[in-house]
Enzyme design. Structure first.
Site, PDB file in Angstrom:
ATOM      1  N   SER A  14       0.927  -1.226   0.144  1.00 47.62           N
ATOM      2  CA  SER A  14       0.023  -0.073  -0.072  1.00 47.62           C
ATOM      3  C   SER A  14       0.901   1.098   0.114  1.00 47.62           C
ATOM      4  CB  SER A  14      -0.915   0.005   1.176  1.00 47.62           C
ATOM      5  OG  SER A  14      -1.697   1.230   1.547  1.00 47.62           O
ATOM      6  N   LEU A  16       3.187   4.296   0.352  1.00 43.38           N
ATOM      7  CA  LEU A  16       4.516   4.696   0.040  1.00 43.38           C
ATOM      8  C   LEU A  16       5.423   3.339  -0.513  1.00 43.38           C
ATOM      9  CD1 LEU A  16       5.147   7.425   2.618  1.00 43.38           C
ATOM     10  CD2 LEU A  16       4.347   7.690   0.455  1.00 43.38           C
ATOM     11  N   ASP A  35       4.211  -7.733   3.466  1.00 42.53           N
ATOM     12  CA  ASP A  35       2.992  -6.900   4.638  1.00 42.53           C
ATOM     13  C   ASP A  35       2.231  -7.843   5.168  1.00 42.53           C
ATOM     14  OD1 ASP A  35       0.872  -5.056   4.725  1.00 42.53           O
ATOM     15  OD2 ASP A  35       1.641  -3.990   3.274  1.00 42.53           O
ATOM     16  N   ASP A  58       4.375 -10.125   9.663  1.00 38.26           N
ATOM     17  CA  ASP A  58       4.314  -8.744  10.653  1.00 38.26           C
ATOM     18  C   ASP A  58       5.531  -8.704  11.013  1.00 38.26           C
ATOM     19  OD1 ASP A  58       3.884  -7.698  12.800  1.00 38.26           O
ATOM     20  OD2 ASP A  58       2.123  -8.595  13.611  1.00 38.26           O
ATOM     21  N   VAL A  59       5.985  -7.397  10.735  1.00 36.63           N
ATOM     22  CA  VAL A  59       7.211  -7.040  11.041  1.00 36.63           C
ATOM     23  C   VAL A  59       7.731  -7.170  12.247  1.00 36.63           C
ATOM     24  CG1 VAL A  59       7.471  -5.114   8.988  1.00 36.63           C
ATOM     25  CG2 VAL A  59       6.250  -4.429  11.328  1.00 36.63           C
ATOM     26  N   CYS A  85       8.745   0.371   5.328  1.00 38.38           N
ATOM     27  CA  CYS A  85       7.668   1.312   4.975  1.00 38.38           C
ATOM     28  C   CYS A  85       6.513   0.951   6.099  1.00 38.38           C
ATOM     29  CB  CYS A  85       6.940   1.440   3.662  1.00 38.38           C
ATOM     30  SG  CYS A  85       8.093   2.247   2.399  1.00 38.38           S
ATOM     31  N   SER A 149       8.609  10.073  10.003  1.00 40.82           N
ATOM     32  CA  SER A 149       7.774  11.239   9.735  1.00 40.82           C
ATOM     33  C   SER A 149       8.093  12.636  10.224  1.00 40.82           C
ATOM     34  CB  SER A 149       6.399  10.683  10.454  1.00 40.82           C
ATOM     35  OG  SER A 149       5.509  11.840  10.420  1.00 40.82           O
ATOM     36  N   TYR A 162       2.691   8.054  18.235  1.00 40.34           N
ATOM     37  CA  TYR A 162       3.048   8.003  16.659  1.00 40.34           C
ATOM     38  C   TYR A 162       4.417   8.855  16.580  1.00 40.34           C
ATOM     39  CZ  TYR A 162       3.140   8.611  11.610  1.00 40.34           C
ATOM     40  OH  TYR A 162       3.339   8.644  10.295  1.00 40.34           O
ATOM     41  N   THR A 197      -1.816   8.796   0.593  1.00 43.83           N
ATOM     42  CA  THR A 197      -1.864   7.199   0.479  1.00 43.83           C
ATOM     43  C   THR A 197      -3.498   6.990   1.370  1.00 43.83           C
ATOM     44  OG1 THR A 197      -0.898   6.974   2.832  1.00 43.83           O
ATOM     45  CG2 THR A 197       0.324   7.528   0.964  1.00 43.83           C
TER      46      THR A 197
HETATM   47  N1  NAI Z   1       1.214   9.030   4.186  1.00 43.79           N
HETATM   48  C1  NAI Z   1       1.830  10.003   5.029  1.00 43.79           C
HETATM   49  O1  NAI Z   1       1.478  11.040   4.992  1.00 43.79           O
HETATM   50  C2  NAI Z   1       3.063   9.536   5.858  1.00 43.79           C
HETATM   51  C3  NAI Z   1       3.296   8.455   6.145  1.00 43.79           C
HETATM   52  N2  NAI Z   1       4.378   7.974   6.918  1.00 43.79           N
HETATM   53  C4  NAI Z   1       4.832   6.807   7.256  1.00 43.79           C
HETATM   54  O2  NAI Z   1       5.118   6.199   6.018  1.00 43.79           O
HETATM   55  C5  NAI Z   1       4.756   4.859   5.942  1.00 43.79           C
HETATM   56  C6  NAI Z   1       3.925   4.349   4.912  1.00 43.79           C
HETATM   57  O3  NAI Z   1       2.794   4.780   5.159  1.00 43.79           O
HETATM   58  P1  NAI Z   1       1.491   4.857   4.211  1.00 43.79           P
HETATM   59  O4  NAI Z   1       1.820   4.314   2.811  1.00 43.79           O
HETATM   60  O5  NAI Z   1       0.927   6.359   3.911  1.00 43.79           O
HETATM   61  O6  NAI Z   1       0.448   3.902   4.861  1.00 43.79           O
HETATM   62  P2  NAI Z   1      -0.385   2.728   4.369  1.00 43.79           P
HETATM   63  O7  NAI Z   1      -1.271   2.577   5.261  1.00 43.79           O
HETATM   64  O8  NAI Z   1      -0.754   2.984   2.825  1.00 43.79           O
HETATM   65  O9  NAI Z   1       0.469   1.612   4.296  1.00 43.79           O
HETATM   66  C7  NAI Z   1       1.221   1.007   5.427  1.00 43.79           C
HETATM   67  C8  NAI Z   1       1.346  -0.373   5.247  1.00 43.79           C
HETATM   68  O10 NAI Z   1       2.004  -1.065   6.275  1.00 43.79           O
HETATM   69  C9  NAI Z   1       1.420  -2.213   6.554  1.00 43.79           C
HETATM   70  N3  NAI Z   1       1.389  -2.728   7.855  1.00 43.79           N
HETATM   71  C10 NAI Z   1       1.138  -2.313   9.112  1.00 43.79           C
HETATM   72  N4  NAI Z   1       1.557  -2.645   9.951  1.00 43.79           N
HETATM   73  C11 NAI Z   1       1.880  -3.712   9.561  1.00 43.79           C
HETATM   74  C12 NAI Z   1       2.865  -5.045  10.263  1.00 43.79           C
HETATM   75  N5  NAI Z   1       2.868  -5.037  11.634  1.00 43.79           N
HETATM   76  N6  NAI Z   1       3.667  -5.703   9.633  1.00 43.79           N
HETATM   77  C13 NAI Z   1       3.596  -5.657   8.347  1.00 43.79           C
HETATM   78  N7  NAI Z   1       3.077  -4.689   7.764  1.00 43.79           N
HETATM   79  C14 NAI Z   1       2.195  -3.791   8.229  1.00 43.79           C
HETATM   80  C15 NAI Z   1      -0.051  -2.194   6.194  1.00 43.79           C
HETATM   81  O11 NAI Z   1      -0.719  -3.301   6.077  1.00 43.79           O
HETATM   82  C16 NAI Z   1       0.106  -1.160   5.017  1.00 43.79           C
HETATM   83  O12 NAI Z   1       0.156  -1.873   3.782  1.00 43.79           O
HETATM   84  C17 NAI Z   1       4.171   4.547   7.586  1.00 43.79           C
HETATM   85  O13 NAI Z   1       5.309   4.259   8.155  1.00 43.79           O
HETATM   86  C18 NAI Z   1       3.992   5.920   7.906  1.00 43.79           C
HETATM   87  O14 NAI Z   1       3.897   5.992   9.261  1.00 43.79           O
HETATM   88  C19 NAI Z   1       5.008   8.997   7.489  1.00 43.79           C
HETATM   89  C20 NAI Z   1       4.642  10.326   7.272  1.00 43.79           C
HETATM   90  C21 NAI Z   1       3.702  10.710   6.387  1.00 43.79           C
HETATM   91  C1  LIG Z   2       0.323  10.154  10.365  1.00 43.00           C
HETATM   92  C2  LIG Z   2      -0.291  11.263   9.836  1.00 43.00           C
HETATM   93  C3  LIG Z   2      -0.661  12.293  11.264  1.00 43.00           C
HETATM   94  C4  LIG Z   2      -1.776  11.699  12.012  1.00 43.00           C
HETATM   95  O1  LIG Z   2      -1.774  11.847  13.004  1.00 43.00           O
HETATM   96  C5  LIG Z   2      -3.062  11.296  11.091  1.00 43.00           C
HETATM   97  C6  LIG Z   2      -2.591  10.318   9.798  1.00 43.00           C
HETATM   98  C7  LIG Z   2      -3.939  10.018   8.977  1.00 43.00           C
HETATM   99  C8  LIG Z   2      -4.670   9.376   9.621  1.00 43.00           C
HETATM  100  C9  LIG Z   2      -5.161  10.214  11.163  1.00 43.00           C
HETATM  101  C10 LIG Z   2      -6.474  10.230  11.160  1.00 43.00           C
HETATM  102  C11 LIG Z   2      -6.963  11.112  12.411  1.00 43.00           C
HETATM  103  O2  LIG Z   2      -8.071  11.197  12.699  1.00 43.00           O
HETATM  104  C12 LIG Z   2      -6.057  11.478  13.440  1.00 43.00           C
HETATM  105  C13 LIG Z   2      -4.781  11.761  12.883  1.00 43.00           C
HETATM  106  C14 LIG Z   2      -3.947  10.726  11.826  1.00 43.00           C
HETATM  107  C15 LIG Z   2      -3.866   9.471  12.618  1.00 43.00           C
HETATM  108  C16 LIG Z   2      -1.598  11.104   9.066  1.00 43.00           C
HETATM  109  C17 LIG Z   2      -1.089  10.465   7.852  1.00 43.00           C
HETATM  110  C18 LIG Z   2       0.365  11.088   7.659  1.00 43.00           C
HETATM  111  C19 LIG Z   2       0.581  11.814   8.958  1.00 43.00           C
HETATM  112  C20 LIG Z   2       2.162  12.065   9.448  1.00 43.00           C
HETATM  113  O3  LIG Z   2       2.784  11.004   9.729  1.00 43.00           O
HETATM  114  C21 LIG Z   2       2.676  13.209   9.236  1.00 43.00           C
HETATM  115  O4  LIG Z   2       3.910  13.215   9.284  1.00 43.00           O
END
Ligand code: NAI
Ligand SMILES: C[C@]12CC(=O)[C@H]3[C@@H](CCC4=CC(=O)CC[C@@]43C)[C@@H]1CC[C@@H]2C(=O)C=O
Length: 255
Positions: A14, A16, A35, A58-59, A85, A149, A162, A197
């Site tokens: 999913s 990133l 994943d 599961d990581v 990721c 992040s 977080y 995402t």
């Molecule tokens: N979307 C955004 O704006 C931002 C995302 N991030 C970070 O980027 C990374 C990727 O996020 P996104 O692609 O946005 O989210 P996403 O929710 O689209 O992808 C995250 C993936 O991690 C997998 N995952 C969750 N727990 C897991 C586990 N225990 N073992 C294996 N896989 C697991 C999920 O199944 C999912 O496919 C995350 O670490 C998130 O915290 C950081 C800053 C901003």
């Molecule tokens: C993780 C991040 C910041 C957040 O806390 C929100 C998240 C998107 C989903 C969410 C829904 C909510 O109602 C509460 C906040 C949050 C958990 C955001 C996605 C990217 C954001 C991040 O990491 C920024 O750096």
């Protein structure tokens, strides 16, 4: 560009992670998408064709990650790049005075478990397989890229768990890069701002619009492909090591 390169991407089903897996294959690499079993990893790998495979993990599980590395070796014979990721986002204030309720400790533990300990688990086990590569002319054996992040630096209200988990990823980047320097394995972390995402899509569109307006330039959410392009640059640039790079359109998150 990445002919012969083998990557392993956690959270690769999913957002990133998926864009990263796509970019690595587009550039001629092969990729193991890791994943959760419940994710759409199988479908993502199928879409990428024979240069990709899905391993459910599961990581946070040593057994799962060891199995994924064994499957990587069995299928592709090596590992050059690990991209972490996988992550979860939780939001709650440290104390909810309206409900007279403290932050749920289990939820705090789960966030740290997946985002920080899970990332460390994958790093420590990947290093063993990457370390088996013969060094290139520069002495390099491979690269490990993590995802923090901007919340690691400017954590908002409700982001104690977080932000702590992501600050942990930032904090361990330099010491792990130092640990692995003798083996020629680089470690770099990306701290994304706001990216479009599925994680972000859980927010209502008006809230997303407001967030977009808070990004100085470009004033929009980042595209997952833009994250993948930075992963590509990190792989290509051997001087990048032990550092966290913000990828955020100069966003500084408000309280
Ligand atoms: N979307 C955004 O704006 C931002 C995302 N991030 C970070 O980027 C990374 C990727 O996020 P996104 O692609 O946005 O989210 P996403 O929710 O689209 O992808 C995250 C993936 O991690 C997998 N995952 C969750 N727990 C897991 C586990 N225990 N073992 C294996 N896989 C697991 C999920 O199944 C999912 O496919 C995350 O670490 C998130 O915290 C950081 C800053 C901003
Ligand atoms: C993780 C991040 C910041 C957040 O806390 C929100 C998240 C998107 C989903 C969410 C829904 C909510 O109602 C509460 C906040 C949050 C958990 C955001 C996605 C990217 C954001 C991040 O990491 C920024 O750096």
């Amino acid at each position: 560009m990445f002919k012969g390169l083998v990557g392993l991407v956690t959270g690769g089903a999913s957002g990133l992670g998926r864009a990263t897996a796509e970019q690595l294959v587009k550039q001629g690499g092969r990729v193991v998408i890791c994943d959760l079993p419940s994710s759409s990893g199988q479908e993502a790998a199928k879409q990428l064709g024979e240069n990709s495979t899905f391993v459910p993990i599961d990581v946070t599980s040593e057994k799962d990650v060891k199995n994924a590395l064994q499957r990587t070796f069995d299928k592709f014979g090596r590992l050059d790049v690990t991209v972490n990721c996988a992550g979860v986002a939780t939001a709650a204030r440290v104390y909810n005075f309206k409900k007279d309720q403290p932050f749920d400790l289990k939820s705090f533990q789960k966030t740290i478990e997946v985002n920080l300990i899970g990332t460390f688990n994958v790093i420590r086990l990947s290093a063993g397989l990457i370390g088996k590569n013969a060094p290139d002319a520069d002495g390099q054996r491979g690269v490990i890229i993590n995802t923090a992040s901007v919340a690691a630096f400017d954590g908002q209200i409700g982001q104690a768990a977080y932000s702590a988990s992501k600050a942990g990823v930032v904090g361990m980047t330099l010491p792990i890069a130092r640990d692995l320097a003798k083996q020629g394995i680089r470690v770099v972390t990306i701290a994304p701002g706001l990216f479009r995402t599925p994680m972000m899509q859980s927010l209502p569109e008006p809230a997303i619009k407001q967030l977009e307006a808070s990004v100085p330039f470009p004033s929009r959410l980042g595209q997952p492909r833009e994250f993948a392009l930075l992963v590509q640059s990190i792989i290509q640039n051997p001087m990048l090591n032990g550092e966290t790079i913000r990828l955020d359109g100069s966003l500084r998150m408000q309280p």
